[in-house]
Design an enzyme around this catalytic site. Structure first.
Site, mmCIF file in Angstrom:
data_model
loop_
_atom_site.group_PDB
_atom_site.id
_atom_site.type_symbol
_atom_site.label_atom_id
_atom_site.label_comp_id
_atom_site.label_asym_id
_atom_site.label_seq_id
_atom_site.Cartn_x
_atom_site.Cartn_y
_atom_site.Cartn_z
ATOM 1 N N LEU A 1 3.615 -23.302 -17.357
ATOM 2 C CA LEU A 1 2.200 -23.680 -17.426
ATOM 3 C C LEU A 1 1.931 -24.499 -18.693
ATOM 4 O O LEU A 1 1.496 -25.633 -18.629
ATOM 5 C CB LEU A 1 1.326 -22.425 -17.362
ATOM 6 N N HIS A 2 2.146 -23.898 -19.825
ATOM 7 C CA HIS A 2 2.104 -24.575 -21.133
ATOM 8 C C HIS A 2 0.770 -25.197 -21.519
ATOM 9 O O HIS A 2 0.643 -25.766 -22.608
ATOM 10 C CB HIS A 2 3.193 -25.647 -21.262
ATOM 11 N N GLU B 1 24.472 -28.731 -18.809
ATOM 12 C CA GLU B 1 24.741 -27.577 -19.654
ATOM 13 C C GLU B 1 24.369 -26.267 -18.995
ATOM 14 O O GLU B 1 23.475 -26.201 -18.142
ATOM 15 C CB GLU B 1 24.059 -27.730 -20.999
ATOM 16 N N CYS C 1 21.861 -19.218 -17.598
ATOM 17 C CA CYS C 1 20.842 -20.252 -17.398
ATOM 18 C C CYS C 1 21.535 -21.498 -16.852
ATOM 19 O O CYS C 1 22.394 -22.068 -17.527
ATOM 20 C CB CYS C 1 20.189 -20.509 -18.755
ATOM 21 N N CYS D 1 16.296 -26.224 -23.608
ATOM 22 C CA CYS D 1 16.700 -26.951 -22.430
ATOM 23 C C CYS D 1 17.090 -28.407 -22.731
ATOM 24 O O CYS D 1 16.334 -29.169 -23.281
ATOM 25 C CB CYS D 1 15.508 -26.794 -21.501
ATOM 26 N N CYS E 1 8.254 -34.139 -19.458
ATOM 27 C CA CYS E 1 7.377 -33.318 -20.299
ATOM 28 C C CYS E 1 7.617 -33.722 -21.760
ATOM 29 O O CYS E 1 8.760 -33.922 -22.169
ATOM 30 C CB CYS E 1 7.661 -31.834 -20.090
ATOM 31 N N GLY F 1 16.663 -29.999 -15.659
ATOM 32 C CA GLY F 1 16.185 -30.432 -14.345
ATOM 33 C C GLY F 1 15.073 -29.598 -13.764
ATOM 34 O O GLY F 1 14.750 -28.519 -14.245
ATOM 35 N N GLU F 2 14.488 -30.147 -12.711
ATOM 36 C CA GLU F 2 13.374 -29.487 -12.028
ATOM 37 C C GLU F 2 13.885 -28.977 -10.667
ATOM 38 O O GLU F 2 14.122 -29.778 -9.754
ATOM 39 C CB GLU F 2 12.225 -30.496 -11.873
ATOM 40 N N CYS G 1 10.180 -31.759 -24.162
ATOM 41 C CA CYS G 1 11.446 -31.275 -23.607
ATOM 42 C C CYS G 1 12.569 -32.299 -23.738
ATOM 43 O O CYS G 1 12.398 -33.463 -23.404
ATOM 44 C CB CYS G 1 11.228 -30.924 -22.138
ATOM 45 N N CYS H 1 16.049 -35.110 -16.244
ATOM 46 C CA CYS H 1 14.884 -34.700 -15.477
ATOM 47 C C CYS H 1 13.885 -35.849 -15.444
ATOM 48 O O CYS H 1 13.706 -36.552 -16.434
ATOM 49 C CB CYS H 1 14.235 -33.470 -16.114
HETATM 50 N N1 SAH Z 1 12.048 -27.919 -14.952
HETATM 51 C C1 SAH Z 1 11.821 -26.533 -14.895
HETATM 52 C C2 SAH Z 1 12.998 -25.689 -15.352
HETATM 53 C C3 SAH Z 1 13.771 -26.150 -16.536
HETATM 54 S S1 SAH Z 1 12.959 -26.060 -18.088
HETATM 55 C C4 SAH Z 1 10.576 -26.169 -15.661
HETATM 56 O O1 SAH Z 1 10.042 -27.013 -16.357
HETATM 57 O O2 SAH Z 1 10.122 -25.034 -15.495
HETATM 58 C C5 SAH Z 1 12.988 -24.345 -18.444
HETATM 59 C C6 SAH Z 1 11.922 -23.906 -19.412
HETATM 60 O O3 SAH Z 1 12.229 -24.357 -20.742
HETATM 61 C C7 SAH Z 1 10.556 -24.438 -19.058
HETATM 62 O O4 SAH Z 1 9.572 -23.440 -19.135
HETATM 63 C C8 SAH Z 1 10.365 -25.474 -20.135
HETATM 64 O O5 SAH Z 1 9.034 -25.790 -20.302
HETATM 65 C C9 SAH Z 1 11.028 -24.821 -21.324
HETATM 66 N N2 SAH Z 1 11.290 -25.717 -22.453
HETATM 67 C C10 SAH Z 1 11.589 -27.030 -22.431
HETATM 68 N N3 SAH Z 1 11.731 -27.504 -23.686
HETATM 69 C C11 SAH Z 1 11.509 -26.474 -24.516
HETATM 70 C C12 SAH Z 1 11.488 -26.335 -25.937
HETATM 71 N N4 SAH Z 1 11.774 -27.355 -26.728
HETATM 72 N N5 SAH Z 1 11.193 -25.114 -26.445
HETATM 73 C C13 SAH Z 1 10.960 -24.057 -25.637
HETATM 74 N N6 SAH Z 1 10.961 -24.133 -24.306
HETATM 75 C C14 SAH Z 1 11.234 -25.324 -23.744
HETATM 76 FE FE1 SF4 Z 2 9.571 -30.732 -17.843
HETATM 77 FE FE2 SF4 Z 2 11.248 -28.831 -16.948
HETATM 78 FE FE3 SF4 Z 2 11.843 -31.416 -16.657
HETATM 79 FE FE4 SF4 Z 2 11.899 -30.346 -19.088
HETATM 80 S S1 SF4 Z 2 13.221 -29.806 -17.388
HETATM 81 S S2 SF4 Z 2 10.998 -32.348 -18.511
HETATM 82 S S3 SF4 Z 2 10.215 -28.885 -18.939
HETATM 83 S S4 SF4 Z 2 10.125 -30.365 -15.740
#
Ligand code: SAH
Ligand code: SF4
Length: 384
Positions: free
Chosen positions: A237-238, A96, A117, A355, A128, A181-182, A131, A124
């Site tokens: 960071l989260h 997407e 975006c 995401c 996390c 994705g990462e 996510c 991924c």
């Molecule tokens: N993998 C990378 C980039 C993709 S995720 C990363 O983790 O940084 C992009 C951002 O969306 C990240 O900061 C991620 O933590 C955040 N994200 C994922 N799920 C989310 C959700 N349900 N609500 C808000 N932000 C979210």
């Molecule tokens: Fe974590 Fe980013 Fe992968 Fe979602 S896309 S699982 S936030 S690393």
């Protein structure tokens, strides 16, 4: 199984490598620039539009390459501001891409700030807990062409008339690698993509407009600083302590804060650019006073900007965003400590904007219709 496309896509080529392929096939080198002009500047999607190329050369191109290996499957307009697209790849996988037009005060929507975006992997592997992309597990890395294709699609949607008019490339204010994705786990293709985006023969997008977001792959963060690309870096960071971060981000077991923070510090020193710390606010998980205080310490040490994002609900997960009062309290602690902080009240909530969510929903629907052995629900391959 690894997906190997039948033909290479022109959208993933660098000028240098394309020129040498052309020379090896006994055509003049300058043809490379002509082709790139058609695909990157004029954004054409078919061979017949390449009017200044001789037949024999066109035939060679057709035999050896495809232009765009993707197609837009679906777009869901949440409101005037956010448009989310599902894009289908050659192997029928889905990714997407989101186009966000944030209105500026006093000007029409056509003059709004535009952010795209993009996704960099299908699913991924990092799992996390909050996510949607992590929930579905990892399928495969995207090729550079599949990332560039996302930008070309968005630019056609954003300004459909460019084709006839000019030499201009895409005109977005920001490109963020915050889709599925990462990015740092697909490192080589990421660097190829950044080079094509940045090059004058490519999309000609200033590196300052590009943000790479990572969940914290410490060695690759340091490596990225040496690539000589002036892109921006955002760290997801989260959690401001290992205890909290371990609960929601399995990557923290591999690269805990005492490893991650020095890597970011090194990036900042080498690269000279301010880093952003992304901090999703999740009710009862990371929104406490103690977390805010710990975050202040990290932000100050890194001279970083903090971007707080109220959690965006994912179907099937129990997490939720804190109340506005609680969000404001958290942000105020950072402000009182003179940390540069913003809170992103994100747009597009109504169409599963976070995401990976749109894709997850579509794959669920498709899986219901025809269960297949390549079901998307592979377990994340990182130990929890
Ligand atoms: N993998 C990378 C980039 C993709 S995720 C990363 O983790 O940084 C992009 C951002 O969306 C990240 O900061 C991620 O933590 C955040 N994200 C994922 N799920 C989310 C959700 N349900 N609500 C808000 N932000 C979210
Ligand atoms: Fe974590 Fe980013 Fe992968 Fe979602 S896309 S699982 S936030 S690393």
């Amino acid at each position: 199984m690894r997906f190997v496309p039948e033909k290479k896509s022109l959208l993933g080529e660098s000028l240098e490598s394309f020129e040498s392929e052309i020379l090896a096939a006994d055509f003049p080198k300058y043809r490379a620039k002509q082709v790139f002009d058609w695909i990157f500047k004029k954004r054409i999607s078919d061979w017949d539009s390449m009017k200044n190329l001789p037949k024999a050369f066109l035939e060679w191109l057709r035999i050896n390459y495809v232009i765009d290996p993707t197609k837009i499957l679906l777009d869901k307009q949440s409101n005037d501001v956010t448009q989310k697209f599902l894009i289908q790849l050659e192997d029928k996988r889905l990714i997407e891409t989101v186009l966000i037009r944030a209105p500026q005060e006093g000007v029409g929507l056509d003059k709004s700030r535009k952010t795209v975006c993009v996704s960099i992997q299908v699913g991924c592997a990092y799992g996390c807990k909050f996510c949607a992309s992590g929930l579905a597990g990892f399928k495969r890395n995207l090729f550079a062409s599949e990332v560039i294709a996302q930008l070309i699609h968005m630019s056609r949607i954003d300004s459909p008339k460019l084709e006839q008019s000019s030499n201009e490339s895409v005109s977005f204010d920001n490109i963020v690698f915050m889709g599925m994705g990462e990015p740092l786990a697909n490192y080589n293709e990421l660097v190829n993509v950044l080079k094509i985006m940045n090059a004058s023969w490519g999309l000609n997008i200033g590196a300052r407009r590009i943000t790479v977001s990572t969940s914290g792959l410490a060695p690759e963060i340091e490596k990225l600083a040496d690539e000589g690309l002036s892109i921006r870096l955002a760290i997801s960071l989260h959690g401001a302590t290992n205890e909290v971060r371990n609960q929601i981000m399995p990557i923290n077991k591999r690269y805990p804060l005492e490893v991650l923070i020095p890597a970011i510090e090194k990036f900042r020193e080498k690269h000279g650019r301010m880093v952003t710390l992304e901090f999703i606010l999740i009710d009862g998980v990371n929104d406490s006073l103690e977390q805010a205080k710990a975050l202040v310490k990290i932000a100050k040490r890194l001279h970083a900007h903090v971007n707080c994002i109220p959690y965006n609900k994912v179907e099937g997960l129990e997490w939720k965003r804190p109340s506005i009062t609680r969000q404001n309290k958290f942000v105020q602690i950072l402000k009182d400590a003179n940390v540069s902080v913003t809170i992103r009240r994100e747009k597009g909530h109504s169409i599963n904007a976070a995401c990976g969510q749109l894709r997850l929903k579509k794959e669920l629907e498709m899986a219901e219709q025809e269960p297949s052995p390549s079901s998307p629900f592979i377990k994340p391959n990182i130990e929890n």
